[in-house]
Design an enzyme around this catalytic site. Structure first.
Site, PDB file in Angstrom:
ATOM      1  N   THR A 110       0.832  -1.206   0.000  1.00 45.42           N
ATOM      2  CA  THR A 110       0.000   0.000   0.000  1.00 45.42           C
ATOM      3  C   THR A 110       0.865   1.254   0.000  1.00 45.42           C
ATOM      4  O   THR A 110       1.799   1.371   0.783  1.00 45.42           O
ATOM      5  CB  THR A 110      -0.927   0.032   1.224  1.00 45.42           C
ATOM      6  OG1 THR A 110      -1.742  -1.110   1.184  1.00 45.42           O
ATOM      7  CG2 THR A 110      -1.789   1.287   1.225  1.00 45.42           C
ATOM      8  N   ARG A 169     -13.443  -9.232  -2.339  1.00 45.29           N
ATOM      9  CA  ARG A 169     -13.242  -8.374  -1.168  1.00 45.29           C
ATOM     10  C   ARG A 169     -12.693  -6.998  -1.601  1.00 45.29           C
ATOM     11  O   ARG A 169     -11.759  -6.895  -2.383  1.00 45.29           O
ATOM     12  CB  ARG A 169     -12.245  -9.059  -0.224  1.00 45.29           C
ATOM     13  CG  ARG A 169     -11.944  -8.285   1.062  1.00 45.29           C
ATOM     14  CD  ARG A 169     -10.664  -7.495   0.962  1.00 45.29           C
ATOM     15  NE  ARG A 169     -10.273  -6.913   2.242  1.00 45.29           N
ATOM     16  CZ  ARG A 169      -9.295  -6.032   2.381  1.00 45.29           C
ATOM     17  NH1 ARG A 169      -8.615  -5.630   1.329  1.00 45.29           N
ATOM     18  NH2 ARG A 169      -9.003  -5.553   3.552  1.00 45.29           N
ATOM     19  N   VAL A 170     -13.305  -5.945  -1.085  1.00 45.47           N
ATOM     20  CA  VAL A 170     -12.791  -4.587  -1.305  1.00 45.47           C
ATOM     21  C   VAL A 170     -12.378  -4.035   0.055  1.00 45.47           C
ATOM     22  O   VAL A 170     -13.122  -4.155   1.033  1.00 45.47           O
ATOM     23  CB  VAL A 170     -13.867  -3.675  -1.945  1.00 45.47           C
ATOM     24  CG1 VAL A 170     -13.375  -2.240  -2.043  1.00 45.47           C
ATOM     25  CG2 VAL A 170     -14.246  -4.197  -3.330  1.00 45.47           C
ATOM     26  N   GLY A 171     -11.202  -3.459   0.114  1.00 45.36           N
ATOM     27  CA  GLY A 171     -10.705  -2.903   1.373  1.00 45.36           C
ATOM     28  C   GLY A 171     -11.002  -1.419   1.494  1.00 45.36           C
ATOM     29  O   GLY A 171     -11.862  -0.866   0.805  1.00 45.36           O
ATOM     30  N   ASP A 172     -10.259  -0.786   2.369  1.00 47.53           N
ATOM     31  CA  ASP A 172     -10.503   0.630   2.661  1.00 47.53           C
ATOM     32  C   ASP A 172      -9.902   1.575   1.620  1.00 47.53           C
ATOM     33  O   ASP A 172     -10.392   2.686   1.414  1.00 47.53           O
ATOM     34  CB  ASP A 172      -9.944   0.991   4.043  1.00 47.53           C
ATOM     35  CG  ASP A 172      -8.451   0.689   4.163  1.00 47.53           C
ATOM     36  OD1 ASP A 172      -7.975  -0.275   3.509  1.00 47.53           O
ATOM     37  OD2 ASP A 172      -7.763   1.406   4.907  1.00 47.53           O
ATOM     38  N   THR A 190      -3.261   2.748   6.184  1.00 47.58           N
ATOM     39  CA  THR A 190      -2.835   1.467   5.639  1.00 47.58           C
ATOM     40  C   THR A 190      -3.016   0.411   6.721  1.00 47.58           C
ATOM     41  O   THR A 190      -3.185   0.741   7.890  1.00 47.58           O
ATOM     42  CB  THR A 190      -1.367   1.532   5.163  1.00 47.58           C
ATOM     43  OG1 THR A 190      -1.002   0.258   4.615  1.00 47.58           O
ATOM     44  CG2 THR A 190      -0.420   1.851   6.299  1.00 47.58           C
ATOM     45  N   GLY A 191      -3.004  -0.836   6.318  1.00 48.13           N
ATOM     46  CA  GLY A 191      -3.157  -1.911   7.295  1.00 48.13           C
ATOM     47  C   GLY A 191      -4.450  -2.677   7.085  1.00 48.13           C
ATOM     48  O   GLY A 191      -4.944  -2.792   5.966  1.00 48.13           O
ATOM     49  N   GLY A 245      -7.749  -3.188   6.435  1.00 51.26           N
ATOM     50  CA  GLY A 245      -8.787  -2.290   5.939  1.00 51.26           C
ATOM     51  C   GLY A 245     -10.113  -2.461   6.650  1.00 51.26           C
ATOM     52  O   GLY A 245     -10.844  -1.484   6.861  1.00 51.26           O
TER      53      GLY A 245
HETATM   54  N1  ASP Z   1      -5.576  -1.333   3.709  1.00 55.06           N
HETATM   55  C1  ASP Z   1      -5.354  -2.280   2.641  1.00 55.06           C
HETATM   56  C2  ASP Z   1      -6.537  -3.197   2.547  1.00 55.06           C
HETATM   57  O1  ASP Z   1      -7.173  -3.472   3.556  1.00 55.06           O
HETATM   58  C3  ASP Z   1      -4.143  -3.104   2.803  1.00 55.06           C
HETATM   59  C4  ASP Z   1      -2.901  -2.394   3.218  1.00 55.06           C
HETATM   60  O2  ASP Z   1      -2.932  -1.217   3.514  1.00 55.06           O
HETATM   61  O3  ASP Z   1      -1.863  -3.011   3.266  1.00 55.06           O
HETATM   62  O4  ASP Z   1      -6.797  -3.709   1.480  1.00 55.06           O
END
Ligand code: ASP
Length: 246
Positions: A99, A127-130, A150-151, A153
């Protein structure tokens, strides 16, 4: 993203790797905010964006191995127990990934934000993240400032993390105060597991900044008149060793 009225995103791209360029075209050339999946790829083709393979050979082999060996994780019965088991199984496979979240202020003082990711590894199809959702992985309001996350989501999405950070500043918080508010809200809203990590960068309209994370290991890169350097987070909710860093 430039402002609430001026943002664009794409998600679930299958054929195009330049997600931020494409998101910008959605913002500039369509009346929409988000294009997803095949529609986003068609739009990219229509805009002349190059096609590309989104998986390296190594990543493809590992993913296919996972699909063969543990497909049952895709078919667990609905319900709290299986939901928790699936989250744990997916979380244990959390690996460092890619990310990129950027907040920039140009010479005229205009703030812009961008965010790009392949998303968490070993997620369920669809799946859709943040990251592509305004207000979750990224938010910019030129009257106030911007935030990017990040992280994990799923954690950020439950509290509208980036929006929450900008709203905290609108209510008078400093960037550090906004970082703390978001991370403390995460702590209050979820039972945080060892594999959970969220990193947050917050920049106020006039350029002051802060960053923070649930766990140690997150860092941001700062590029300004003095050069480029790495900055440790000002606030870490649960300091300690963490092997997988976003
Ligand atoms: N936030 C992103 C997600 O959940 C992943 C990431 O930031 O590493 O898809």
């Amino acid at each position: 993203m430039l402002s609430p009225r001026n943002c664009g995103a794409v998600c679930a791209l299958g054929e195009h790797a330049d997600a931020i360029d494409l998101a910008r075209l959605v913002m500039e050339r369509t009346p929409h905010v988000i294009l997803a999946g095949a529609g986003a790829d068609s739009f990219a083709d229509a805009q002349g964006m190059p096609r590309g393979d989104l998986l390296s050979e190594t990543a493809r082999a590992r993913w296919q191995g996972w699909l063969r060996g543990e497909k049952s994780v895709l078919h667990v019965d609905p319900g709290l127990d299986s939901r928790a088991a699936m989250a744990k199984s997916l979380g244990e496979r959390h690996e460092p990934h890619d990310t990129i979240g950027v907040l920039a202020i140009d010479g005229l003082g205009v703030m812009a934000g961008a965010c790009s990711t392949s998303g968490l590894a070993y997620k369920l199809p669809g799946r859709v993240g943040d990251s592509p959702i305004p207000g979750h992985g990224l938010y910019v309001d030129p009257e106030v400032g911007g935030a990017v996350a990040t992280g994990t989501g799923e954690l950020v999405m439950g509290i509208c993390g980036s929006f929450l950070a900008v709203e905290a500043m609108r209510r008078g918080a400093s960037p550090l105060g906004a970082v703390k508010e978001v991370l403390e809200r995460l702590d209050a809203a979820y039972s945080l597991e060892p594999e959970h990590q969220v990193g947050l960068i917050v920049v106020a309209r006039e350029g002051s900044r802060s960053s923070g994370a649930i766990r140690s290991g997150f860092a941001m890169v700062v590029a300004d008149d003095e050069g480029v350097h790495l900055e440790a987070p000002e606030f870490v909710l649960r300091p300690g060793p963490k092997e997988s860093q976003p």
